[in-house]
Design a protein around this motif. Structure first.
Motif, PDB file in Angstrom:
ATOM      1  N   ALA A   1      -0.331  32.212 -72.843  1.00 44.49           N
ATOM      2  CA  ALA A   1       0.417  31.573 -74.187  1.00 44.49           C
ATOM      3  C   ALA A   1      -0.926  30.563 -73.602  1.00 44.49           C
ATOM      4  CB  ALA A   1       1.082  30.760 -74.321  1.00 44.49           C
TER       5      ALA A   1
ATOM      6  N   VAL B   1      -4.479  28.676 -74.856  1.00 43.03           N
ATOM      7  CA  VAL B   1      -5.316  27.069 -75.698  1.00 43.03           C
ATOM      8  C   VAL B   1      -6.186  26.711 -74.471  1.00 43.03           C
ATOM      9  CG1 VAL B   1      -3.721  25.234 -74.805  1.00 43.03           C
ATOM     10  CG2 VAL B   1      -2.928  26.804 -75.943  1.00 43.03           C
TER      11      VAL B   1
ATOM     12  N   THR C   1       0.823  30.794 -78.923  1.00 45.87           N
ATOM     13  CA  THR C   1       0.438  29.510 -79.315  1.00 45.87           C
ATOM     14  C   THR C   1      -0.640  29.869 -80.228  1.00 45.87           C
ATOM     15  OG1 THR C   1      -1.018  30.062 -77.336  1.00 45.87           O
ATOM     16  CG2 THR C   1      -0.191  28.338 -76.986  1.00 45.87           C
TER      17      THR C   1
ATOM     18  N   SER D   1       7.215  24.713 -79.244  1.00 46.39           N
ATOM     19  CA  SER D   1       6.541  25.214 -78.173  1.00 46.39           C
ATOM     20  C   SER D   1       4.417  25.128 -78.156  1.00 46.39           C
ATOM     21  CB  SER D   1       6.956  26.811 -77.491  1.00 46.39           C
ATOM     22  OG  SER D   1       5.812  27.501 -78.569  1.00 46.39           O
ATOM     23  N   THR D   2       4.230  25.486 -78.703  1.00 42.98           N
ATOM     24  CA  THR D   2       2.523  26.123 -79.329  1.00 42.98           C
ATOM     25  C   THR D   2       1.691  24.172 -79.001  1.00 42.98           C
ATOM     26  OG1 THR D   2       3.156  27.064 -80.742  1.00 42.98           O
ATOM     27  CG2 THR D   2       0.217  26.260 -80.442  1.00 42.98           C
TER      28      THR D   2
ATOM     29  N   TYR E   1       2.644  23.754 -74.791  1.00 39.96           N
ATOM     30  CA  TYR E   1       1.725  24.446 -74.104  1.00 39.96           C
ATOM     31  C   TYR E   1      -0.055  24.070 -73.957  1.00 39.96           C
ATOM     32  CZ  TYR E   1       4.684  28.586 -72.178  1.00 39.96           C
ATOM     33  OH  TYR E   1       5.106  29.511 -72.401  1.00 39.96           O
ATOM     34  N   SER E   2      -0.136  23.338 -75.519  1.00 42.78           N
ATOM     35  CA  SER E   2      -1.900  22.540 -75.568  1.00 42.78           C
ATOM     36  C   SER E   2      -1.606  21.586 -74.727  1.00 42.78           C
ATOM     37  CB  SER E   2      -1.312  22.128 -77.029  1.00 42.78           C
ATOM     38  OG  SER E   2      -1.737  22.967 -77.633  1.00 42.78           O
TER      39      SER E   2
END
Ligand SMILES: Nc1ncnc2c1ncn2[C@@H]1O[C@H](COP(=O)(O)OP(=O)(O)OP(=O)(O)O)[C@@H](O)[C@H]1O
Ligand SMILES: [Mg+2]
Length: 271
Positions: A26, A30, A215, A222-223, A226-227
């Motif tokens: 992920a 990103v 992602t 969650s996306t 993570y970013s």
């Protein structure tokens, strides 16, 4: 523009299945796609490698194992993915490795990549040591239960003993239930800061079945998390693209704890 130097990030845990490889993939996606970084992901889970499997790369000719045994040059074991980052997968046949060697073998690659991320083994032996020794910054993945936390604490202690302290905790698979350990409880026990809280989402399983980084699969909580983590890791800003979050952010006097931790971590990355 990022001011951070090329770095090796290690993602560890002393329990299998907590989400290390998911996190590595992920973050790779990103960093490559949103932040335009040149990224290499390396499978340092020598006895049970699965980075390649997450991405549909099965049976590669040269692997990190070849590199560790001087049977291939590092560049020969690197493969381009369709997701913007490169990977160095592992071989399914395991031969004992010298934990001190990886750092040296990947030194030349630091000039070629902005970010290298190591996907560690959960095994408490020379395998996890490899990642600890070769990383500039170390992150431990845990889930919010006392069984996993006890192994997380062992990782923290081991990292301290090896003088490669943990730089942040990633809590994964969070169901937001009252029976789960809280961020504060985990920070108090471990003595280090939580930099991301990733919810348990079904879309992880769907993206895995499609060999796609989570992602890139869909824009979920969650996306975004993570970013934000990726941005802090490289000392850059990230703005949540979701309208509702931006609106809430305008009125919130109480930013979430991990947001504050990320701001502090980001500053240390820039110094
Ligand atoms: N936040 C999440 N929500 C739901 N499922 C998740 C989440 N994170 C990871 N998973 C799923 O958990 C499983 C294990 O994840 P992963 O392979 O990343 O763990 P790991 O720590 O790398 O394991 P190992 O130590 O065996 O290499 C996978 O099926 C993955 O899709
Ligand atoms: Mg894994």
């Amino acid at each position: 523009m990022s001011q951070t130097a090329n770095q090796v990030f290690g993602i560890i845990s002393i329990k299998g299945g907590v989400g290390k490889t998911t996190t590595v993939v992920a973050l790779g996606a990103v960093l490559a796609q949103e932040f335009n970084k040149k990224v290499l992901l390396i499978d340092a889970n020598f006895s049970a490698p699965n980075l390649g499997l997450h991405l549909g790369c099965v049976n590669p000719e040269y692997t990190v194992h070849h590199v560790m045994h001087n049977k291939a040059k590092p560049q020969q074991a690197i493969y381009e993915t369709e997701f913007g980052f490169h990977i160095m997968p592992g071989a399914l046949i395991y031969k004992k490795i010298n934990p001190y060697k990886l750092k040296n073998r990947i030194e030349s690659l630091k000039k070629l990549y902005d970010i290298i991320i190591l996907d560690s083994s959960p095994t408490l032996n020379e395998e996890i040591l490899t990642t600890m020794i070769a990383s500039d910054k170390l992150f431990v993945v845990t889930t919010p239960d006392h069984v996993t936390l006890s192994t997380t604490l062992r990782a923290v202690v081991l990292a301290k003993q090896k003088k490669t302290e943990i730089d942040g905790i990633i809590i994964n698979k969070v169901h937001k239930k009252s029976f789960e350990l809280t961020l504060e409880e985990i920070e108090d026990a471990a003595g280090c800061k939580v930099l991301a809280v990733i919810p348990h989402e079904l879309h992880f399983l769907e993206s895995l079945s499609m060999n796609t980084p989570s992602t890139l699969h869909s824009l979920t909580e969650s996306t975004v998390e993570y970013s934000k983590l990726a941005a802090a890791m490289i000392g850059e800003e990230y703005e949540d693209p979701r309208f509702k979050s931006r609106l809430l952010g305008l009125f919130s006097k109480d930013p979430r704890k991990q947001e504050m931790n990320r701001i502090i971590f980001k500053d240390t990355q820039l110094n």
